[in-house]
Design an enzyme around this catalytic site. Structure first.
Site, PDB file in Angstrom:
ATOM      1  N   ARG A 127       0.868  -1.193   0.000  1.00  0.00           N
ATOM      2  CA  ARG A 127       0.000   0.000   0.000  1.00  0.00           C
ATOM      3  C   ARG A 127       0.900   1.237   0.000  1.00  0.00           C
ATOM      4  O   ARG A 127       0.822   2.074   0.887  1.00  0.00           O
ATOM      5  CB  ARG A 127      -0.911  -0.009   1.228  1.00  0.00           C
ATOM      6  N   TYR A 233      -1.723  -0.938   8.523  1.00  0.00           N
ATOM      7  CA  TYR A 233      -2.827  -1.849   8.808  1.00  0.00           C
ATOM      8  C   TYR A 233      -3.115  -1.882  10.307  1.00  0.00           C
ATOM      9  O   TYR A 233      -2.250  -1.564  11.112  1.00  0.00           O
ATOM     10  CB  TYR A 233      -2.480  -3.265   8.341  1.00  0.00           C
TER      11      TYR A 233
HETATM   12  P1  NAD Z   1      -8.650  -3.144   5.983  1.00  0.00           P
HETATM   13  O1  NAD Z   1      -9.635  -3.551   4.941  1.00  0.00           O
HETATM   14  O2  NAD Z   1      -7.520  -4.047   6.319  1.00  0.00           O
HETATM   15  O3  NAD Z   1      -9.480  -2.836   7.344  1.00  0.00           O
HETATM   16  C1  NAD Z   1     -10.545  -1.906   7.337  1.00  0.00           C
HETATM   17  C2  NAD Z   1     -10.454  -1.007   8.541  1.00  0.00           C
HETATM   18  O4  NAD Z   1     -10.807  -1.741   9.705  1.00  0.00           O
HETATM   19  C3  NAD Z   1      -9.076  -0.422   8.816  1.00  0.00           C
HETATM   20  O5  NAD Z   1      -9.149   0.985   8.828  1.00  0.00           O
HETATM   21  C4  NAD Z   1      -8.718  -0.986  10.207  1.00  0.00           C
HETATM   22  O6  NAD Z   1      -7.979  -0.056  10.983  1.00  0.00           O
HETATM   23  C5  NAD Z   1     -10.092  -1.205  10.787  1.00  0.00           C
HETATM   24  N1  NAD Z   1     -10.104  -2.133  11.935  1.00  0.00           N
HETATM   25  C6  NAD Z   1      -9.416  -3.298  12.110  1.00  0.00           C
HETATM   26  N2  NAD Z   1      -9.720  -3.830  13.307  1.00  0.00           N
HETATM   27  C7  NAD Z   1     -10.648  -3.029  13.878  1.00  0.00           C
HETATM   28  C8  NAD Z   1     -11.360  -3.050  15.113  1.00  0.00           C
HETATM   29  N3  NAD Z   1     -11.179  -4.033  16.007  1.00  0.00           N
HETATM   30  N4  NAD Z   1     -12.213  -2.041  15.378  1.00  0.00           N
HETATM   31  C9  NAD Z   1     -12.396  -1.039  14.471  1.00  0.00           C
HETATM   32  N5  NAD Z   1     -11.762  -0.954  13.300  1.00  0.00           N
HETATM   33  C10 NAD Z   1     -10.882  -1.927  13.017  1.00  0.00           C
HETATM   34  O7  NAD Z   1      -8.082  -1.699   5.680  1.00  0.00           O
HETATM   35  P2  NAD Z   1      -7.736  -1.040   4.279  1.00  0.00           P
HETATM   36  O8  NAD Z   1      -8.877  -0.229   3.837  1.00  0.00           O
HETATM   37  O9  NAD Z   1      -7.231  -2.084   3.384  1.00  0.00           O
HETATM   38  O10 NAD Z   1      -6.572  -0.052   4.690  1.00  0.00           O
HETATM   39  C11 NAD Z   1      -5.433  -0.540   5.408  1.00  0.00           C
HETATM   40  C12 NAD Z   1      -4.336   0.485   5.491  1.00  0.00           C
HETATM   41  O11 NAD Z   1      -3.763   0.717   4.236  1.00  0.00           O
HETATM   42  C13 NAD Z   1      -4.795   1.842   5.979  1.00  0.00           C
HETATM   43  O12 NAD Z   1      -3.786   2.389   6.793  1.00  0.00           O
HETATM   44  C14 NAD Z   1      -4.909   2.654   4.757  1.00  0.00           C
HETATM   45  O13 NAD Z   1      -4.803   4.044   4.980  1.00  0.00           O
HETATM   46  C15 NAD Z   1      -3.712   2.108   4.014  1.00  0.00           C
HETATM   47  N6  NAD Z   1      -3.801   2.356   2.581  1.00  0.00           N
HETATM   48  C16 NAD Z   1      -2.752   3.008   1.990  1.00  0.00           C
HETATM   49  C17 NAD Z   1      -2.784   3.232   0.636  1.00  0.00           C
HETATM   50  C18 NAD Z   1      -1.652   3.931  -0.048  1.00  0.00           C
HETATM   51  O14 NAD Z   1      -0.862   4.554   0.588  1.00  0.00           O
HETATM   52  N7  NAD Z   1      -1.504   3.777  -1.318  1.00  0.00           N
HETATM   53  C19 NAD Z   1      -3.864   2.805  -0.124  1.00  0.00           C
HETATM   54  C20 NAD Z   1      -4.905   2.147   0.526  1.00  0.00           C
HETATM   55  C21 NAD Z   1      -4.859   1.917   1.889  1.00  0.00           C
END
Ligand code: NAD
Length: 391
Positions: A127, A233
């Site tokens: 990511r 994550y």
């Molecule tokens: P994901 O699908 O893995 O999880 C969804 C969300 O659930 C996350 O925000 C996580 O913090 C939250 N979560 C997990 N356990 C939880 C709990 N017990 N209670 C409440 N919330 C909880 O997440 P994602 O959408 O794939 O994103 C993961 C990371 O990747 C994030 O930090 C996001 O900002 C980052 N990201 C970066 C880029 C980039 O830089 N290009 C692109 C996409 C995502």
């Protein structure tokens, strides 16, 4: 260099790995593109449109898989009607690019290793800023977040927006989004556009500003442990922290008309956020859409792939929501895989798997008869210790 697009045989899969526009760009680049007959049918892209873009339409599945240098797919390879795995159709040394779910189903890695295939798993694209155009988890999660809100709005026996009418005033719906990653943020934006009052919660405090910038209130739970792991994550939190978050979120769940849960921890069962007790406190007619249904669900009552009514609350556990919007899901996925492929093709249009590139290195799970990813290897070892060994 021959790139081939397979027709998906997984019944729930309506997406296709390349759309005619992306095919045209690859053909212009001097690459040969084969598309299996009917590959785009379920996403409304016809064989004629692919042909017009310069692709060759191939009716015989074994020929398409067996002669591909790079085989593109969306869903992980499946077992065919004849009992053979699709993986067995690939030639040795071919590249497979697809969602592969190697941590959830490490057996796929074993099969790819045995077949000596170079497999790149779209789930393992880092990511990072450089990999953004290849990030299929994000492009597809965003579609899921959007669609989850539309499903909730269509199911809720109420309006979403506030309305002032001659027949009286309608209060806006209260929507609570749990997990503010890519899907959650898109869900917040969509629910706001529909006029709902939105609250959101995440264990990663870093998302507070993003939530607020979308016009939602951030529900804060102060935890005495680090909740963010490498890559941004979420980490799996302790029992004490789970207890603490459940105490705080229970009141918000109770007061909401709609709860949309999106919380995931990579490689683990989805965390339980909404207990039976919380559901029983919700108003009859309320709706929960659980986007983590396939990973075990964030709600105790969720049944994957089903809509159930529990104490008057409708709980929806959709499977593969991006596939329900196959036109745009395929368009975005096609851009993701095309960007990734550019890292594998030299100026002379030859295939080159360069592990010096951090994106290729991170995404590649098998190469030349080896499993290259440590987490996948660990998942496979754990699987094999529970099962009779497979060769
Ligand atoms: P994901 O699908 O893995 O999880 C969804 C969300 O659930 C996350 O925000 C996580 O913090 C939250 N979560 C997990 N356990 C939880 C709990 N017990 N209670 C409440 N919330 C909880 O997440 P994602 O959408 O794939 O994103 C993961 C990371 O990747 C994030 O930090 C996001 O900002 C980052 N990201 C970066 C880029 C980039 O830089 N290009 C692109 C996409 C995502």
């Amino acid at each position: 260099m021959r790139i081939a697009v397979a027709k998906e045989i997984e019944v729930c899969e309506r997406r296709v790995a390349l759309i005619p526009d992306t095919v045209a760009r690859l053909v212009k680049q001097g690459l040969e593109v084969w598309v299996e007959t009917g590959a785009g049918e379920r996403s409304f892209f016809s064989d004629t449109a692919y042909e017009a873009a310069g692709a060759k339409i191939i009716a015989d599945t074994a020929t398409l898989w067996g002669e591909a240098d790079i085989l593109l797919k969306v869903s992980p390879p499946q077992e065919r009607e004849d009992g053979r795995s699709e993986i067995d159709l690939l030639k040795e040394g071919a590249v497979l690019i697809s969602f592969l779910n190697p941590l959830g189903n490490p057996l796929v890695a074993q099969q790819l290793k045995n077949r000596k295939v170079t497999a790149l798993s779209m789930e393992l694209i880092p990511r990072s800023t450089r990999a953004q155009s290849m990030d299929a988890l994000s492009s597809q999660a965003s579609l899921a977040g959007y669609k989850a809100v539309l499903i909730a709005a269509a199911t809720l026996p109420k309006y979403f927006p506030m309305l002032t009418t001659a027949a009286g005033t309608i209060a806006p719906a209260k929507v609570f989004i749990m997990g503010a990653g890519v899907a959650g943020l898109q869900a917040i934006a969509t629910a706001r556009r529909l006029g709902a009052v939105v609250e959101a919660f995440d264990i990663r405090p870093a998302v507070k500003e993003e939530v607020q910038s979308l016009g939602a209130k951030f529900v804060e739970v102060k935890l005495e442990e680090e909740t963010t792991a490498a890559g941004g994550y979420a980490k799996e939190i302790s029992e004490a922290s789970k207890q603490r978050t459940q105490e705080v979120v229970a009141e918000h769940v109770k007061n909401s008309d709609v709860v949309i849960t999106t919380a995931q921890v990579p490689g683990r069962k989805a965390p339980l956020l909404v207990t039976e007790e919380m559901v029983s406190q919700m108003k009859p007619g309320s709706v929960i859409v659980d986007l983590a249904a396939e990973q075990g669900g964030n709600c105790a009552c969720t049944e994957p792939g089903k809509d159930i009514v529990w104490n008057g609350v409708t709980i929806i556990g959709p499977i593969n929501l991006p596939s329900s919007m196959p036109v745009h899901a395929s368009q975005l996925y096609a851009k993701n895989v095309t960007s990734l492929m550019q890292l594998l093709i030299t100026k002379e249009k030859a295939l080159q798997v360069n592990f010096g590139d951090d994106i290729v290195d991170a995404a590649c799970i098998t190469h030349a008869g080896e499993i290259r990813n440590q987490r996948v290897q660990e998942a496979l070892t754990a699987f094999n210790t529970q099962q009779p060994a497979i060769s």
